[in-house]
Design an enzyme around this catalytic site. Structure first.
Site, PDB file in Angstrom:
ATOM      1  N   HIS A   1       0.829  -1.204   0.000  1.00  0.00           N
ATOM      2  CA  HIS A   1       0.000   0.000   0.000  1.00  0.00           C
ATOM      3  C   HIS A   1       0.864   1.255   0.000  1.00  0.00           C
ATOM      4  O   HIS A   1       2.102   1.195   0.110  1.00  0.00           O
ATOM      5  CB  HIS A   1      -0.988   0.000   1.170  1.00  0.00           C
ATOM      6  CG  HIS A   1      -0.347  -0.023   2.525  1.00  0.00           C
ATOM      7  ND1 HIS A   1      -0.139   1.119   3.274  1.00  0.00           N
ATOM      8  CD2 HIS A   1       0.126  -1.037   3.268  1.00  0.00           C
ATOM      9  CE1 HIS A   1       0.430   0.801   4.418  1.00  0.00           C
ATOM     10  NE2 HIS A   1       0.610  -0.493   4.446  1.00  0.00           N
TER      11      HIS A   1
ATOM     12  N   SER B   1      -5.592   3.238   5.134  1.00  0.00           N
ATOM     13  CA  SER B   1      -5.402   1.865   5.586  1.00  0.00           C
ATOM     14  C   SER B   1      -5.105   0.964   4.411  1.00  0.00           C
ATOM     15  O   SER B   1      -5.659   1.126   3.325  1.00  0.00           O
ATOM     16  CB  SER B   1      -6.660   1.372   6.309  1.00  0.00           C
ATOM     17  OG  SER B   1      -6.601  -0.019   6.534  1.00  0.00           O
ATOM     18  N   LYS B   2      -4.225  -0.025   4.618  1.00  0.00           N
ATOM     19  CA  LYS B   2      -3.923  -0.962   3.538  1.00  0.00           C
ATOM     20  C   LYS B   2      -5.118  -1.858   3.238  1.00  0.00           C
ATOM     21  O   LYS B   2      -5.146  -2.528   2.211  1.00  0.00           O
ATOM     22  CB  LYS B   2      -2.700  -1.808   3.883  1.00  0.00           C
ATOM     23  CG  LYS B   2      -2.867  -2.781   5.027  1.00  0.00           C
ATOM     24  CD  LYS B   2      -1.577  -3.565   5.226  1.00  0.00           C
ATOM     25  CE  LYS B   2      -1.677  -4.552   6.378  1.00  0.00           C
ATOM     26  NZ  LYS B   2      -0.427  -5.289   6.582  1.00  0.00           N
ATOM     27  N   ARG B   3      -6.103  -1.851   4.133  1.00  0.00           N
ATOM     28  CA  ARG B   3      -7.311  -2.632   3.870  1.00  0.00           C
ATOM     29  C   ARG B   3      -8.301  -1.857   3.017  1.00  0.00           C
ATOM     30  O   ARG B   3      -9.318  -2.378   2.604  1.00  0.00           O
ATOM     31  CB  ARG B   3      -7.955  -3.060   5.187  1.00  0.00           C
ATOM     32  CG  ARG B   3      -7.098  -4.045   5.973  1.00  0.00           C
ATOM     33  CD  ARG B   3      -7.724  -4.422   7.302  1.00  0.00           C
ATOM     34  NE  ARG B   3      -6.930  -5.398   8.009  1.00  0.00           N
ATOM     35  CZ  ARG B   3      -5.882  -5.124   8.753  1.00  0.00           C
ATOM     36  NH1 ARG B   3      -5.494  -3.878   8.877  1.00  0.00           N
ATOM     37  NH2 ARG B   3      -5.201  -6.074   9.351  1.00  0.00           N
ATOM     38  N   ALA B   4      -8.010  -0.579   2.774  1.00  0.00           N
ATOM     39  CA  ALA B   4      -8.844   0.233   1.893  1.00  0.00           C
ATOM     40  C   ALA B   4      -8.326   0.088   0.470  1.00  0.00           C
ATOM     41  O   ALA B   4      -7.134   0.201   0.225  1.00  0.00           O
ATOM     42  CB  ALA B   4      -8.803   1.701   2.323  1.00  0.00           C
TER      43      ALA B   4
END
Length: 609
Positions: free
Chosen positions: A39, A287-290
């Site tokens: 990310h 966030s890397k989850r985004a």
């Protein structure tokens, strides 16, 4: 024999400022975990580590921290390596991936300090964990997960900090031996000092101090034998002789336990720099989850590696000037950590678009066209014509327009891309802004032909006047300069807007496009006349009340001009005037042709022929 200090001491790092006093060799590392795709925040961490090493002619290492096996994401390791290579952040030491089959890769170590993947270093970590046990700097913890969960729940209910209550810290040697013999599962915890402070100089934040009594007895080795981040990173950074640990500010709270570990082992700690967070427009951490935080998302959208790297360079680092565009050489020369701020940096997508457009405008046309090809293919606008002679993909080969089947060359595609190069913000724009080049006739609302307060009828008449001029213009003069000269007199007569606006719409079908002369040069004479004719026909279909022929209404001059274009399009098929009716025409035009010939044949021939 592993050397352990006799007593765990409070670690006070000397006040070393970057650029003032440096280790003998600068060695930085980027140590991602393959639990997700790379990310933006991680890419910036890698960039800052890379630039710090290169600024001081040092080494940049890549290390994969994959000890959290339950969270490993398949394909994440390959993604990390590919993204770093795409960004041009070549590492001097670390894992190197080589392809052994079409879809399989082999990872090897590059450098003398490997392995560079933590799951391949488990014996090393176990050795050092045992050394801490032997020196009574760490201890076995046999607490069951259920007990720990209950303990945390009680602490939360009382609004106390959640940390281990150190129940196993003072177990006797006999108790420990009995539990291990019985097969009880255990973890190894660090014996954190309960008094004093831990203080160090952060290269970005200055002096940072922590109260030891508030620090937990962190787990160093899990029950499965794998080390935690705390133990593995400290051991690896020492053994790999890392001089600067550059990481995100989320790891700042882990710094004291790491410094204590260095002290327990008797090692000199490296220099630490904790980078500020990257924030979204909502001022919250990316966030890397985004999805939009993943580097791969920006590649798919058509952002250039040079632009994205330049952009994230400025997310925290201030050169002290108004300069915003930096070459790689300039980055290496000017970057130092003392110019990195403490405050979070806002990820401004508009600025990224501006910067990416800047790099696109400076790019060589041939390279830009090559980069645009995948977007045109993905959009279903073109496809490559396969050739048995070409074993590898070559952009000197032919392409085909999917809608019409027309074969086009790479050189022709370069002309299309050239028209949009000054306006593009990202590579993916090319599919939307040039789609009218890859259709037979562009589709648009007929009302769009009208210029400001003019009428549709007037727009049609002006198109017909334009067509008269272009019909007589040789093919070799279908270039921007000669087209402007040819149409100039008409623009003086009818007005610039009334002349060029209907022509722009007829050729492109959109409001915003390059000039109609530029579009016409790329399309060529035949396609230009065909699109003008379609524009006039489209207008006629939409305004039947003005074009309809009956006993009371004579054919309008604009309608006659429409028929003239039709006549010229098919005149080579006519044998005699009596054969005109036999020609295949659109139904509306065929009916009106028949009426015109029967009611006003003399007028028709005078005006058309």
């Amino acid at each position: 024999m592993i050397s352990i200090l006799d007593e765990t001491k409070t670690i006070v790092q000397p006040n070393i400022l970057i650029g003032k006093l440096l280790p003998q060799e600068v060695r930085t590392r980027f140590a991602p975990s393959p639990t997700g795709y790379l990310h933006i925040g991680s890419l910036r961490t890698a960039l800052y580590g890379y630039l710090t090493a290169k600024h001081y002619s040092g080494k940049f290492l890549l290390r994969i921290e994959d000890t959290d096996m339950a969270r490993i994401l398949p394909g994440a390791l390959e993604n990390i390596l590919e993204m770093l290579q795409w960004a041009g952040l070549d590492w001097d030491e670390g894992p190197a991936m080589t392809k052994v089959q079409s879809s399989k890769f082999k990872v090897q170590s590059l450098g003398n300090y490997g392995p560079y993947i933590q799951s391949e270093r488990l014996d090393i970590y176990k050795k050092y964990a045992q050394a801490l046990i032997d020196a009574e700097k760490a201890y076995y913890c046999f607490c069951a997960p259920e007990r720990l969960e209950k303990m945390r729940a009680e602490q939360n209910a009382k609004k106390h900090p959640t940390r281990y209550d150190r129940l196993c810290r003072e177990l006797s040697a006999k108790e420990i031996e009995e539990k291990i013999k019985s097969g009880a599962r255990y973890v190894i915890r660090f014996k954190t000092p309960v008094t004093g402070n831990t203080e160090f100089n952060d290269l970005i934040r200055g002096t940072v101090q922590f109260n030891n009594s508030l620090i937990d007895d962190y787990i160093l080795q899990k029950s499965d034998g794998f080390p935690t981040y705390h133990l593995a990173s400290v051991i690896d950074d020492h053994l790999m002789e890392i001089s600067h640990v550059i990481r995100g500010e989320e790891w700042l709270s882990s710094a004291p336990i790491h410094l204590m570990l260095y002290g327990a082992f008797g090692w000199q700690p490296p220099l630490f720099a904790h980078l500020p967070n990257i924030l979204g427009a909502d001022k919250k951490k990316l966030s890397k989850r985004a999805g939009d935080a993943a580097v791969g998302q920006y590649i798919e959208k058509g952002y250039l590696s040079e632009a994205l790297i330049n952009f994230i360079l400025l997310l925290g680092w201030n050169p002290g000037t108004e300069k915003e565009i930096f070459t790689r050489e300039e980055m290496i020369k000017e970057f130092t950590l003392d110019k990195v701020g403490k405050s979070g940096a806002i990820f401004d997508l508009k600025k990224l678009d501006w910067m990416n457009g800047n790099y696109i405008r400076k790019m060589e046309l041939e390279k830009l066209t090559e980069l645009c090809l995948p977007y045109l293919i993905k959009a279903g606008m073109i496809e490559e014509v396969k050739s048995e002679k070409l074993k590898v993909k070559s952009y000197s080969s032919k392409f085909k327009v999917k809608e019409t089947g027309e074969e086009i060359s790479f050189d022709w595609l370069k002309k299309v891309v050239a028209l949009e190069q000054e306006r593009m913000k990202k590579l993916s724009d090319i599919a939307e802004t040039t789609k009218y080049f890859f259709v037979d006739i562009p589709q648009y609302d007929t009302a769009l032909l009208k210029w400001k307060k003019s009428t549709l009828e007037k727009a049609k008449e002006n198109l017909a006047e334009t067509a008269k001029i272009l019909e007589n213009l040789p093919e070799e003069k279908f270039n921007k300069k000669d087209l402007e000269i040819a149409i100039n007199s008409l623009m003086e007569k009818l007005g610039v807007g009334d002349t060029l606006w209907p022509l722009r719409v007829a050729l492109s079908g959109v409001k915003f496009s390059p000039s109609p002369f530029e579009i016409a040069e790329v399309l060529g004479k035949e396609k230009v006349l065909k699109r003008i004719e379609a524009g006039i026909e489209k207008k006629c279909q939409m305004t039947n009340s003005k074009c309809q022929i009956n006993d009371k209404i004579q054919p309008s001059s604009s309608c006659l001009l429409s028929f003239k274009l039709c006549f010229h399009s098919f005149k080579y098929f006519f044998i005699s005037s009596s054969d005109i009716i036999a020609i295949i025409l659109p139904p509306l035009w065929f009916n009106q042709f028949s009426i015109l010939l029967s009611k006003c044949q003399d007028l028709f021939y005078k005006k058309l022929i």
